[in-house]
Each structure stands twice: as C-alpha cells, then as structure tokens.
Design an enzyme around this catalytic site. Sequence first.
Site, PDB file in Angstrom:
ATOM      1  N   TRP A 101     -25.285  -8.518 -12.013  1.00 54.46           N
ATOM      2  CA  TRP A 101     -23.899  -8.370 -11.731  1.00 54.46           C
ATOM      3  C   TRP A 101     -24.159  -8.878 -10.433  1.00 54.46           C
ATOM      4  O   TRP A 101     -23.677  -9.248  -9.843  1.00 54.46           O
ATOM      5  CB  TRP A 101     -23.244  -7.028 -11.696  1.00 54.46           C
ATOM      6  CG  TRP A 101     -22.680  -6.616 -13.718  1.00 54.46           C
ATOM      7  CD1 TRP A 101     -23.108  -5.682 -13.470  1.00 54.46           C
ATOM      8  CD2 TRP A 101     -21.819  -6.863 -13.920  1.00 54.46           C
ATOM      9  NE1 TRP A 101     -22.678  -5.648 -14.785  1.00 54.46           N
ATOM     10  CE2 TRP A 101     -21.587  -7.456 -15.471  1.00 54.46           C
ATOM     11  CE3 TRP A 101     -21.187  -8.906 -14.051  1.00 54.46           C
ATOM     12  CZ2 TRP A 101     -21.444  -7.950 -16.278  1.00 54.46           C
ATOM     13  CZ3 TRP A 101     -20.879  -9.596 -14.848  1.00 54.46           C
ATOM     14  CH2 TRP A 101     -20.780  -8.752 -15.906  1.00 54.46           C
ATOM     15  N   ASP A 171     -18.280  -4.454  -5.222  1.00 55.74           N
ATOM     16  CA  ASP A 171     -17.989  -4.140  -6.740  1.00 55.74           C
ATOM     17  C   ASP A 171     -18.227  -3.273  -7.272  1.00 55.74           C
ATOM     18  O   ASP A 171     -19.568  -2.822  -7.427  1.00 55.74           O
ATOM     19  CB  ASP A 171     -18.993  -5.279  -7.278  1.00 55.74           C
ATOM     20  CG  ASP A 171     -19.036  -5.527  -8.879  1.00 55.74           C
ATOM     21  OD1 ASP A 171     -17.275  -4.855  -9.157  1.00 55.74           O
ATOM     22  OD2 ASP A 171     -19.144  -6.893  -9.407  1.00 55.74           O
ATOM     23  N   LYS A 195     -13.329  -0.327 -17.046  1.00 54.14           N
ATOM     24  CA  LYS A 195     -14.605   0.771 -17.583  1.00 54.14           C
ATOM     25  C   LYS A 195     -14.383   1.980 -16.841  1.00 54.14           C
ATOM     26  O   LYS A 195     -14.536   3.157 -17.771  1.00 54.14           O
ATOM     27  CB  LYS A 195     -15.869   0.021 -16.747  1.00 54.14           C
ATOM     28  CG  LYS A 195     -17.027  -0.501 -17.503  1.00 54.14           C
ATOM     29  CD  LYS A 195     -16.781  -1.648 -16.501  1.00 54.14           C
ATOM     30  CE  LYS A 195     -17.586  -2.609 -17.376  1.00 54.14           C
ATOM     31  NZ  LYS A 195     -17.773  -4.168 -16.435  1.00 54.14           N
TER      32      LYS A 195
HETATM   33  C1  LIG Z   1     -18.283  -4.966 -16.151  1.00 48.26           C
HETATM   34  C2  LIG Z   1     -18.914  -5.983 -14.704  1.00 48.26           C
HETATM   35  C3  LIG Z   1     -18.080  -6.619 -14.169  1.00 48.26           C
HETATM   36  C4  LIG Z   1     -17.222  -8.159 -15.321  1.00 48.26           C
HETATM   37  O1  LIG Z   1     -15.870  -7.421 -14.830  1.00 48.26           O
HETATM   38  P1  LIG Z   1     -15.016  -8.153 -15.726  1.00 48.26           P
HETATM   39  O2  LIG Z   1     -13.809  -8.221 -16.047  1.00 48.26           O
HETATM   40  O3  LIG Z   1     -14.951  -8.976 -17.384  1.00 48.26           O
HETATM   41  O4  LIG Z   1     -15.000  -9.994 -14.741  1.00 48.26           O
HETATM   42  C5  LIG Z   1     -18.199  -7.275 -12.612  1.00 48.26           C
HETATM   43  N1  LIG Z   1     -19.377  -6.239 -12.222  1.00 48.26           N
HETATM   44  C6  LIG Z   1     -19.916  -5.266 -12.521  1.00 48.26           C
HETATM   45  C7  LIG Z   1     -20.724  -4.162 -12.102  1.00 48.26           C
HETATM   46  C8  LIG Z   1     -19.505  -4.956 -13.817  1.00 48.26           C
HETATM   47  O5  LIG Z   1     -19.537  -3.236 -14.249  1.00 48.26           O
END
Ligand SMILES: *Cc1c(COP(=O)(O)O)cnc(C)c1O
Length: 360
Positions: A101, A171, A195
């Site tokens: 990521w 993030d 998530k």
């Molecule tokens: C799932 C995830 C993303 C991407 O998320 P989207 O909502 O699909 O753009 C980015 N960073 C992390 C750490 C993730 O787990």
Amino acid sequence: MAIYNFSAGPAVLPEPVIKQAQEELVNWHGSGMSVMEMSHRGPEFMSIHEEAKNDLRELLNIPSNYQILFLQGGASQQFSMVPMNLATVNNEVDYLHTGEWSKKAIAEAKKIAKVNIVANAEDKQFTYVPDFAGWQLNPKAAYLHITPNETIGGVEFYDLPNNVQVPIVADMSSTILSRPMDISRYGIIYAGAQKNMGIAGLTTVIIRDDLIGHAKAGTPAMMDYKIHADNDSMYNTPPAYSIYMAGLVFKWLKQTGGLDAMAKLNQQKATLVYDTIDQSHGFYRSPVAKQNRSWMNIPFTLQNDTLDKPFLKQAEEQGLLQLKGHRSVGGMRASIYNAMPMAGVVALTQFMKEFQKQNG
Ligand SMILES: *Cc1c(COP(=O)(O)O)cnc(C)c1O
C-alpha cells in the site's frame, strides 16, 4: 454451522449492525423511506450524518481543531489528494515504504511531488518496519506519509518517532478504530470504510484545520479538502448509505465499550492466532517480525505448500471463509477486524490445530 468471514476487505460487519440495517432497510425510523432514498439535505439524513461525525469524534477523541470529512474515491484517491493539497509551498514530501500500500501511495505522490523515501523495508520483502533511528527525514518536507498497518503484508506499528517535525499523514484503512490513538500526533488520517468502519464507498479523512486550504493551483474541486470542508462533506452527493452504515458501526463500538475494550479484545484475538502459529513447530509460519505483527491481518504460510489447497477446502467446509492469502504473498491470510468475534478466532485456531494433527 456458524460462518466466519476472514476477508481483508470488504470485510465482515458486526452482526448487530447488519441486523439493524435489515430492520431499517425499507422504513428508516418511521420516515417511510429507506436511507438509500433520502435527500442528503433533508432533516433525516442530516441527523444521520451529524451523529456519525459526533460518534466518531467521541470514539477517537478527535480534538476540535480537526475536521472529519466523509468522501468517496477510496483510500486510493487520498494517495493523490494528499500531495495535491499539502505539497504546495515546498514540493518535497517524505514517505515510509513498508509494503504494497505504501508502494501505491508513493507511485501517486511521485506524479505530483518530489518523493524522498525515509526508509525502505523491501530488503526483507516488507516483513518489518525499519528502525526509527535509521529514517532519513527531510526537515523541509511538506509531510511524512506512513502506512501504520500494511493490510497485505500484515505489518503494523503504533509508536511514532519523536523527531518528526512535519505533519504526519497516515493511511489507517485497515487499523482505524482497532485501538485508541492520539490523533494530535497526526496531520491527516484517512481510511477506506470497508475494512474496520463499514462498507465500501466511504473514505473518512480526519484533517487538522491548518492543513486545509493550500491546494495547488488548478486542483479540481472534488480533490480539494477545502471545498469538502467548507461544505461539510456535502459539496456533491455524499456516499449516504455508507455513512449510515459507518454510523451504525460507531454506535456498536460505543455500546461494546469503546476502543479500550476493543483493543483488549483485538489483542487477545491476535495473540491466539500467533500463538497457534508459533507453537506449531514450523507447520505454520508467520513471515512478519514479532514486534510488527498486525492485530488485524495475519498472513501465514504452511511448511508444505502442497497442503494449501486442502487447508483452504477443509476450512471452507467448516465455515471458515476467505482465508486465501493475497496473490503477492501467497499462503493464507486471516483478517480479524473488530467485527470478527472471538468465537471465529477460536474456530479458526481449533481448525488449524486439528489440520496439523492430521497432516503434520
Ligand atoms: C484497502 C486499502 C487501501 C485501498 O483502499 P480503497 O478504498 O480500495 O482505495 C489503501 N490502503 C490500505 C492500507 C488498505 O488496506
């Protein structure tokens, strides 16, 4: 048979939340409308939106000089929005490279700003977080971007170095709300909801006031934090149903004791899985450095990978779903977000022990 869903995302929702959504699906609180049918500017939805913001602020103890934005575009859109809005006075930005990521965040930032990688864990296939002492921080950077929980690699860290003088952007897609945290240490926190916060379509951004209003000239309105902040996330139609679902998740978290209680439970759940791996005499292996093992996403491999398929098949037969590892890592991955009950983790570890007995 109970079904347990270990998907990394979209992921399992708390059962009371999905039941409440079902009850309210057709007729929300006697309004005669589904939340899906409501005007986002009507009093019903305005109250849903307001309560969701207030509950999130309470859960995470968000200081009053931070705004909560409910946006679309996923965490992936934040990979672009962050540099577009922050890398203005100085076009230099710092990134910590810890996995798949952070790699994507870095690739997007490079299109917009001059990226300095403060430390890189690729030398050990992204199985650890490089020591703070070795981070090559640029004191002139517009911000430092980190990924506190790498969802694919299962690498997590919580402490922050004390010598960072620039705003920290995190993030937190796969770890937000998993335990209490000190928001004031960050400039921006962002997370896709699918998530640990609800369903896809919503991306939550928690942003310090002074970081709003500096977008590069020519930034499209939809990519400008100021436009969204000035309009209370209603510049255009917000992801209304996803905000409603996140609101139900926030209420559930408050009712179950808040983030202190959730942290305790998450630690117990993760410990049970890691102990099962560590006590298997190598039958199961975790590739991740012990001090960086994620509470939320647990990748593991089988000593003998010809057993991968039977493992997955038999797990599924016992109601343990979506345990296949990410294609870039292989093996298995058990995602055990807030909504995964202890009973699901117990069922998983019992299955792992039984499978080892029969195949070890
Ligand atoms: C799932 C995830 C993303 C991407 O998320 P989207 O909502 O699909 O753009 C980015 N960073 C992390 C750490 C993730 O787990």
